[in-house]
Motif scaffolding. Structure first.
Motif, PDB file in Angstrom:
ATOM      1  N   GLU A  26       0.814  -1.214   0.000  1.00  0.00           N
ATOM      2  CA  GLU A  26       0.000   0.000   0.000  1.00  0.00           C
ATOM      3  C   GLU A  26       0.850   1.266   0.000  1.00  0.00           C
ATOM      4  O   GLU A  26       0.364   2.336  -0.368  1.00  0.00           O
ATOM      5  CB  GLU A  26      -0.948  -0.002   1.198  1.00  0.00           C
ATOM      6  N   ASN A  27       2.097   1.164   0.402  1.00  0.00           N
ATOM      7  CA  ASN A  27       2.968   2.335   0.434  1.00  0.00           C
ATOM      8  C   ASN A  27       4.008   2.331  -0.684  1.00  0.00           C
ATOM      9  O   ASN A  27       4.934   3.139  -0.684  1.00  0.00           O
ATOM     10  CB  ASN A  27       3.656   2.430   1.795  1.00  0.00           C
ATOM     11  N   GLY A  28       3.837   1.433  -1.642  1.00  0.00           N
ATOM     12  CA  GLY A  28       4.713   1.389  -2.802  1.00  0.00           C
ATOM     13  C   GLY A  28       6.166   1.092  -2.470  1.00  0.00           C
ATOM     14  O   GLY A  28       7.076   1.573  -3.146  1.00  0.00           O
ATOM     15  N   ILE A  29       6.391   0.287  -1.425  1.00  0.00           N
ATOM     16  CA  ILE A  29       7.746  -0.039  -1.000  1.00  0.00           C
ATOM     17  C   ILE A  29       8.112  -1.422  -1.533  1.00  0.00           C
ATOM     18  O   ILE A  29       7.400  -2.405  -1.288  1.00  0.00           O
ATOM     19  CB  ILE A  29       7.866  -0.037   0.538  1.00  0.00           C
ATOM     20  N   ASP A  30       9.195  -1.490  -2.266  1.00  0.00           N
ATOM     21  CA  ASP A  30       9.688  -2.764  -2.765  1.00  0.00           C
ATOM     22  C   ASP A  30      10.358  -3.493  -1.609  1.00  0.00           C
ATOM     23  O   ASP A  30      11.403  -3.067  -1.116  1.00  0.00           O
ATOM     24  CB  ASP A  30      10.693  -2.526  -3.894  1.00  0.00           C
ATOM     25  N   GLY A  31       9.752  -4.570  -1.143  1.00  0.00           N
ATOM     26  CA  GLY A  31      10.329  -5.249  -0.003  1.00  0.00           C
ATOM     27  C   GLY A  31       9.690  -6.588   0.275  1.00  0.00           C
ATOM     28  O   GLY A  31       8.703  -6.984  -0.359  1.00  0.00           O
ATOM     29  N   GLU A  32      10.264  -7.284   1.243  1.00  0.00           N
ATOM     30  CA  GLU A  32       9.756  -8.579   1.669  1.00  0.00           C
ATOM     31  C   GLU A  32       9.853  -8.674   3.183  1.00  0.00           C
ATOM     32  O   GLU A  32      10.709  -8.036   3.807  1.00  0.00           O
ATOM     33  CB  GLU A  32      10.547  -9.719   1.025  1.00  0.00           C
ATOM     34  N   TYR A  33       8.957  -9.474   3.764  1.00  0.00           N
ATOM     35  CA  TYR A  33       8.935  -9.674   5.214  1.00  0.00           C
ATOM     36  C   TYR A  33       8.765 -11.169   5.445  1.00  0.00           C
ATOM     37  O   TYR A  33       7.731 -11.740   5.113  1.00  0.00           O
ATOM     38  CB  TYR A  33       7.788  -8.888   5.848  1.00  0.00           C
ATOM     39  N   ASN A  34       9.787 -11.799   6.034  1.00  0.00           N
ATOM     40  CA  ASN A  34       9.840 -13.253   6.110  1.00  0.00           C
ATOM     41  C   ASN A  34       9.720 -13.784   7.536  1.00  0.00           C
ATOM     42  O   ASN A  34      10.196 -13.153   8.484  1.00  0.00           O
ATOM     43  CB  ASN A  34      11.173 -13.746   5.520  1.00  0.00           C
ATOM     44  N   ARG A  35       9.076 -14.931   7.667  1.00  0.00           N
ATOM     45  CA  ARG A  35       9.107 -15.669   8.934  1.00  0.00           C
ATOM     46  C   ARG A  35      10.473 -16.324   9.073  1.00  0.00           C
ATOM     47  O   ARG A  35      10.917 -17.038   8.171  1.00  0.00           O
ATOM     48  CB  ARG A  35       8.031 -16.762   8.957  1.00  0.00           C
ATOM     49  N   LEU A  36      11.123 -16.118  10.222  1.00  0.00           N
ATOM     50  CA  LEU A  36      12.452 -16.664  10.459  1.00  0.00           C
ATOM     51  C   LEU A  36      12.447 -17.408  11.798  1.00  0.00           C
ATOM     52  O   LEU A  36      13.074 -17.004  12.769  1.00  0.00           O
ATOM     53  CB  LEU A  36      13.490 -15.537  10.468  1.00  0.00           C
ATOM     54  N   GLU A  37      11.692 -18.504  11.828  1.00  0.00           N
ATOM     55  CA  GLU A  37      11.587 -19.266  13.070  1.00  0.00           C
ATOM     56  C   GLU A  37      12.973 -19.774  13.472  1.00  0.00           C
ATOM     57  O   GLU A  37      13.699 -20.348  12.654  1.00  0.00           O
ATOM     58  CB  GLU A  37      10.615 -20.428  12.895  1.00  0.00           C
ATOM     59  N   THR A  38      13.310 -19.544  14.735  1.00  0.00           N
ATOM     60  CA  THR A  38      14.682 -19.757  15.187  1.00  0.00           C
ATOM     61  C   THR A  38      14.704 -20.447  16.540  1.00  0.00           C
ATOM     62  O   THR A  38      14.004 -20.029  17.463  1.00  0.00           O
ATOM     63  CB  THR A  38      15.425 -18.404  15.293  1.00  0.00           C
ATOM     64  N   GLU A  39      15.518 -21.486  16.664  1.00  0.00           N
ATOM     65  CA  GLU A  39      15.728 -22.118  17.960  1.00  0.00           C
ATOM     66  C   GLU A  39      16.732 -21.307  18.757  1.00  0.00           C
ATOM     67  O   GLU A  39      17.621 -20.649  18.197  1.00  0.00           O
ATOM     68  CB  GLU A  39      16.236 -23.548  17.779  1.00  0.00           C
ATOM     69  N   ALA A  40      16.608 -21.343  20.082  1.00  0.00           N
ATOM     70  CA  ALA A  40      17.472 -20.537  20.945  1.00  0.00           C
ATOM     71  C   ALA A  40      18.943 -20.803  20.685  1.00  0.00           C
ATOM     72  O   ALA A  40      19.763 -19.871  20.658  1.00  0.00           O
ATOM     73  CB  ALA A  40      17.130 -20.808  22.417  1.00  0.00           C
ATOM     74  N   LYS A  41      19.295 -22.050  20.455  1.00  0.00           N
ATOM     75  CA  LYS A  41      20.700 -22.396  20.244  1.00  0.00           C
ATOM     76  C   LYS A  41      21.256 -21.868  18.919  1.00  0.00           C
ATOM     77  O   LYS A  41      22.474 -21.853  18.714  1.00  0.00           O
ATOM     78  CB  LYS A  41      20.887 -23.906  20.312  1.00  0.00           C
ATOM     79  N   HIS A  42      20.365 -21.402  18.043  1.00  0.00           N
ATOM     80  CA  HIS A  42      20.785 -20.904  16.736  1.00  0.00           C
ATOM     81  C   HIS A  42      20.606 -19.390  16.598  1.00  0.00           C
ATOM     82  O   HIS A  42      20.705 -18.858  15.490  1.00  0.00           O
ATOM     83  CB  HIS A  42      20.009 -21.604  15.614  1.00  0.00           C
ATOM     84  N   LEU A  43      20.366 -18.692  17.698  1.00  0.00           N
ATOM     85  CA  LEU A  43      20.134 -17.248  17.609  1.00  0.00           C
ATOM     86  C   LEU A  43      21.364 -16.519  17.071  1.00  0.00           C
ATOM     87  O   LEU A  43      21.240 -15.619  16.228  1.00  0.00           O
ATOM     88  CB  LEU A  43      19.746 -16.683  18.979  1.00  0.00           C
TER      89      LEU A  43
END
Length: 286
Positions: A26-43
């Motif tokens: 809606e704001n004409g911004i070229d972009g992406e927003y991703n789910r990045l599920e992460t385990e604590a040991k991999h932060l």
């Protein structure tokens, strides 16, 4: 292109990717927003990945809102007061931390023309969400605060932080019991449930059973799945102005995107709410 995402675990029920995709379009911004599920040991690895892959920023949710602080180069005053970060901007490989929950909560009140200055508020709960609400209210001129929490130590810790970090002195603790909450609901202008009580799947739960008329009270539940919690349904039946948690969710997201892009984010409020409610109905309870 703006590269954005959400870190946490679990994330399969989060509406953030869908909401931010709407904001970007809606704001004409070229972009992406991703789910990045992460385990604590991999932060550690996840943070390194985001920097290496030129991400512009990310939201961070349970269980990492406090853990992320140790990775930051800078932290905003709001986030430092609250003790948690939900928004991170990456600039020149450095992490800048913010908390937009308080702003989101305040905007949800202003959107319904709720007066904050010189009003009283009672907060049920003393966790991270409560801290965001409390410091947001103080910044916007609340006159008096009451904290109701099962753990007295946690409530007193919040009140001590308020006194240490601000000039606000009219905060008190009330022991958690049915009568205390009932009485507080009669004596306050704004009543907020900041706990997860009533959240799916335990939708019949409520922190209090209202009995008297509440026509002079604004009642807010930060839970947004379901939107109509038992807490809000009872308050509405007794005449209160009720605000569900979806508005806070939306406005904290708006503020986060403004931090990442440096531009004002515009959107169709009614259209977005309908869209998010449909998403909740489709999979928010699966």
């Amino acid at each position: 292109m703006k590269r954005l995402g959400l870190i946490g675990n679990p994330l399969h029920h989060s509406l953030s990717p869908e909401m931010h995709t709407v904001f970007l379009a809606e704001n004409g911004i070229d972009g992406e927003y991703n789910r990045l599920e992460t385990e604590a040991k991999h932060l550690d690895e996840r943070i390194f990945y985001l920097i290496q892959n030129k991400y512009d920023g990310f939201n961070i949710t349970i269980p990492f809102k406090a853990d992320i602080i140790s990775y930051l180069t800078e932290i905003s005053d709001d986030a430092a007061q609250i003790g948690a970060v939900n928004t991170v901007k990456i600039r020149d490989g450095k992490l800048l931390g913010y908390n937009t929950d308080g702003i989101g909560f305040i905007q949800s009140l202003l959107n319904k023309n709720v007066g904050i200055e010189n009003s009283s508020a009672t907060i049920i709960g003393a966790g991270g969400a409560a801290r965001a609400v409390v410091f947001g209210l103080i910044k916007n001129g609340i006159k008096e605060l009451t904290i109701i929490n099962r753990s007295a130590d946690r409530a007193f810790a919040l009140i001590q932080d308020v006194r240490k970090l601000t000039r606000f002195r009219r905060a008190k603790y009330i022991e958690w019991d049915e009568n205390s909450i009932k009485q507080a609901s009669q004596d306050t202008d704004i009543l907020v449930n900041s706990t997860s009580i009533g959240m799916w799947p335990k939708v019949q739960d409520t922190p209090v059973l209202f009995e008297k008329n509440m026509g002079n009270c604004v009642v807010v539940d930060l839970v947004y799945n379901p939107l109509k919690t038992e807490f809000l349904k009872m308050a509405k039946d007794r005449g209160a102005l009720c605000i569900d948690g979806l508005d806070m969710f939306v406005y904290q997201g708006v503020e986060a995107l403004q931090i990442w892009t440096g531009q004002e984010i515009k959107f169709d409020y009614d259209k977005l709410r309908r869209f998010l409610i449909q998403k909740l109905e489709n999979y928010g309870r699966s």
